[in-house]
Design an enzyme around this catalytic site. Structure first.
Site, PDB file in Angstrom:
ATOM      1  CB  SER A  78      51.076  52.202  31.901  1.00 20.87           C
ATOM      2  OG  SER A  78      52.015  52.437  32.893  1.00 20.87           O
ATOM      3  CG  ASP A 128      34.484  50.885  38.187  1.00 25.88           C
ATOM      4  OD1 ASP A 128      34.892  49.813  38.584  1.00 25.88           O
ATOM      5  OD2 ASP A 128      35.366  51.900  37.782  1.00 25.88           O
ATOM      6  N   GLY A 163      39.085  57.588  39.620  1.00 27.39           N
ATOM      7  CA  GLY A 163      40.333  57.888  38.786  1.00 27.39           C
ATOM      8  C   GLY A 163      40.247  58.794  37.260  1.00 27.39           C
ATOM      9  CB  ILE A 164      42.407  58.001  34.502  1.00 24.69           C
ATOM     10  CG1 ILE A 164      43.675  58.201  34.885  1.00 24.69           C
ATOM     11  CG2 ILE A 164      42.073  58.180  32.731  1.00 24.69           C
ATOM     12  CD1 ILE A 164      44.709  57.508  34.636  1.00 24.69           C
ATOM     13  N   GLY A 186      35.825  51.264  34.062  1.00 29.66           N
ATOM     14  CA  GLY A 186      36.553  52.034  35.098  1.00 29.66           C
ATOM     15  C   GLY A 186      36.130  53.473  35.603  1.00 29.66           C
ATOM     16  CG  ASP A 220      35.427  40.780  39.048  1.00 29.44           C
ATOM     17  OD1 ASP A 220      36.154  41.491  38.194  1.00 29.44           O
ATOM     18  OD2 ASP A 220      35.417  39.826  39.787  1.00 29.44           O
ATOM     19  N   GLY A 275      41.436  49.028  35.226  1.00 31.07           N
ATOM     20  CA  GLY A 275      42.747  48.258  35.460  1.00 31.07           C
ATOM     21  C   GLY A 275      43.229  48.427  36.813  1.00 31.07           C
ATOM     22  CE1 TYR A 314      49.210  48.760  35.929  1.00 31.44           C
ATOM     23  CE2 TYR A 314      50.973  49.811  35.173  1.00 31.44           C
ATOM     24  CZ  TYR A 314      49.640  49.736  35.600  1.00 31.44           C
ATOM     25  OH  TYR A 314      49.308  51.062  35.087  1.00 31.44           O
ATOM     26  CE  LYS A 358      47.758  49.286  32.542  1.00 31.45           C
ATOM     27  NZ  LYS A 358      46.547  49.873  32.127  1.00 31.45           N
TER      28      LYS A 358
HETATM   29  P1  NAI Z   1      41.847  53.697  39.832  1.00 29.04           P
HETATM   30  O1  NAI Z   1      41.986  52.689  40.755  1.00 29.04           O
HETATM   31  O2  NAI Z   1      41.059  55.045  40.111  1.00 29.04           O
HETATM   32  O3  NAI Z   1      40.617  53.391  38.682  1.00 29.04           O
HETATM   33  C1  NAI Z   1      40.424  51.932  38.161  1.00 29.04           C
HETATM   34  C2  NAI Z   1      39.062  51.636  38.144  1.00 29.04           C
HETATM   35  O4  NAI Z   1      38.890  50.328  37.479  1.00 29.04           O
HETATM   36  C3  NAI Z   1      38.497  51.402  39.563  1.00 29.04           C
HETATM   37  O5  NAI Z   1      37.087  52.304  39.261  1.00 29.04           O
HETATM   38  C4  NAI Z   1      38.174  50.306  39.490  1.00 29.04           C
HETATM   39  O6  NAI Z   1      37.168  49.684  40.213  1.00 29.04           O
HETATM   40  C5  NAI Z   1      38.111  49.586  38.148  1.00 29.04           C
HETATM   41  N1  NAI Z   1      38.327  48.292  38.028  1.00 29.04           N
HETATM   42  C6  NAI Z   1      39.469  47.637  38.443  1.00 29.04           C
HETATM   43  N2  NAI Z   1      39.363  46.103  38.245  1.00 29.04           N
HETATM   44  C7  NAI Z   1      37.839  45.931  37.743  1.00 29.04           C
HETATM   45  C8  NAI Z   1      37.326  44.891  37.399  1.00 29.04           C
HETATM   46  N3  NAI Z   1      37.776  43.863  37.674  1.00 29.04           N
HETATM   47  N4  NAI Z   1      36.097  45.125  36.909  1.00 29.04           N
HETATM   48  C9  NAI Z   1      35.487  45.994  36.702  1.00 29.04           C
HETATM   49  N5  NAI Z   1      36.330  47.274  36.806  1.00 29.04           N
HETATM   50  C10 NAI Z   1      37.585  46.966  37.471  1.00 29.04           C
HETATM   51  O7  NAI Z   1      43.010  53.997  38.862  1.00 29.04           O
HETATM   52  P2  NAI Z   1      43.174  54.794  37.712  1.00 29.04           P
HETATM   53  O8  NAI Z   1      44.629  55.347  37.945  1.00 29.04           O
HETATM   54  O9  NAI Z   1      42.281  55.779  37.219  1.00 29.04           O
HETATM   55  O10 NAI Z   1      43.620  53.780  36.470  1.00 29.04           O
HETATM   56  C11 NAI Z   1      42.755  53.617  35.130  1.00 29.04           C
HETATM   57  C12 NAI Z   1      43.768  53.179  34.223  1.00 29.04           C
HETATM   58  O11 NAI Z   1      44.801  53.793  34.113  1.00 29.04           O
HETATM   59  C13 NAI Z   1      44.259  51.796  34.516  1.00 29.04           C
HETATM   60  O12 NAI Z   1      44.266  50.859  33.347  1.00 29.04           O
HETATM   61  C14 NAI Z   1      45.561  52.119  35.097  1.00 29.04           C
HETATM   62  O13 NAI Z   1      46.379  50.846  35.038  1.00 29.04           O
HETATM   63  C15 NAI Z   1      46.054  53.242  34.159  1.00 29.04           C
HETATM   64  N6  NAI Z   1      47.251  53.827  34.561  1.00 29.04           N
HETATM   65  C16 NAI Z   1      47.039  54.650  35.829  1.00 29.04           C
HETATM   66  C17 NAI Z   1      48.467  55.110  36.227  1.00 29.04           C
HETATM   67  C18 NAI Z   1      48.255  56.033  37.547  1.00 29.04           C
HETATM   68  O14 NAI Z   1      49.473  56.390  38.087  1.00 29.04           O
HETATM   69  N7  NAI Z   1      47.310  56.209  37.998  1.00 29.04           N
HETATM   70  C19 NAI Z   1      49.668  55.320  35.343  1.00 29.04           C
HETATM   71  C20 NAI Z   1      49.527  54.529  34.184  1.00 29.04           C
HETATM   72  C21 NAI Z   1      48.197  53.726  33.714  1.00 29.04           C
END
Ligand code: NAI
Length: 249
Positions: free
Chosen positions: A113, A31, A11-12, A7, A40, A70, A147, A151
């Site tokens: 989460s 990613d 984001g994070i 990831g 993927d 995620g 979801y 988690k």
């Molecule tokens: P984001 O969408 O900015 O980053 C998620 C990354 O995961 C993206 O770069 C995406 O391309 C990658 N990804 C998704 N599916 C994929 C796949 N099949 N193969 C390879 N890469 C893949 O979102 P964020 O918020 O940074 O999420 C990071 C983690 O934080 C996730 O696990 C999310 O569930 C968790 N999270 C986020 C919250 C929020 O409010 N943003 C709250 C709680 C948990």
């Protein structure tokens, strides 16, 4: 340290990669895009190939693994949410343990989460192995149900590994963010089924988190300063868990 981060393209994960790079570590980003290894992770064969590539690039030795990849509740297929958030995460953890065992002060962090606390493991359809039918019955609620189940399952999977990983000398923890300003959160806000509920999910601290704030906790947890922290989940949510479940300790 050599640290693999899924990831890492957004984001994070991107904020964590930036923080750890700035601290001088060698990062292997994984990613769908914007990463050293593009894959993927929903595809079991592709993720096995990605593991091989991580091992090749790291020389088979990892000091850290951070699993952020995620998807949110708005993804149309709830089974895909489970495949990415839970199955891919657990598959990578298990596949990368041998490389972590060879690392220096090795540690892994999984991004779960606060949603992990919204369902009990005993009620989790993933625990019962009937998630496809359970989600099919859930109608508009299926995405959120998937979801929270994914988690909850990933947090349980980490806790279940505490004994084996501790004995192997590899620390393993989860962070459990509340709402954090990333494209994933924005996609949920834009979804007519979930937008309002997410907007109303306001933390006592009065704002959403920033990816950098989650990244600094993750960077600490992979560092040797966190040497006695193992098998734990760290809620980082501006107080929303305390607000909704004040008597749960
Ligand atoms: P984001 O969408 O900015 O980053 C998620 C990354 O995961 C993206 O770069 C995406 O391309 C990658 N990804 C998704 N599916 C994929 C796949 N099949 N193969 C390879 N890469 C893949 O979102 P964020 O918020 O940074 O999420 C990071 C983690 O934080 C996730 O696990 C999310 O569930 C968790 N999270 C986020 C919250 C929020 O409010 N943003 C709250 C709680 C948990």
């Amino acid at each position: 340290m050599t640290i693999a981060i899924t990831g890492a393209g957004s984001g994070i994960g991107a904020a964590t990669a930036a923080a750890l790079r700035a601290a001088g570590h060698h990062i292997i980003g994984i990613d769908l895009r914007n990463a050293d290894i593009t894959v993927d992770l929903a595809d079991p064969a592709a993720r096995a190939a990605a593991v091989e590539e991580i091992l090749e690039r790291s020389g088979g030795v990892l000091d850290g693994v951070v699993l952020c990849a995620g998807v949110g509740p708005q993804v149309p297929d709830p089974n895909l949410v489970v495949e990415i958030n839970y199955r891919a995460t657990v598959a990578l953890l298990d596949a990368l343990l041998p490389a972590l065992r060879k690392g220096e002060n090795p540690a892994a962090v999984v991004v779960s989460s606060v949603a992990s606390t919204q369902i009990k493991w005993e009620d989790n359809p993933i625990a019962k192995g009937n998630e496809a039918e359970a989600f099919a019955r859930a109608g508009d609620f299926a995405g959120h149900y998937a979801y929270a189940s994914s988690k909850n399952a990933v947090t349980v999977a980490v806790r279940e590994r505490a004994v084996e990983w501790g004995a192997a000398g590899v620390r393993l923890n989860t962070v459990a963010p509340g709402s954090v300003e990333t494209p994933l959160l924005q996609a949920g806000l834009d979804d007519p089924r979930y937008g309002e509920a997410i907007r109303n999910f306001v933390a006592p601290i009065g704002r959403n988190g920033k990816p950098e704030e989650i990244a600094s906790l993750i960077a600490y947890l992979v560092s040797p300063q966190a040497g006695f922290i193992h098998g734990a989940q760290f809620v980082i949510d501006g107080g929303i868990d305390a607000q909704t479940r004040p008597t749960v300790v």
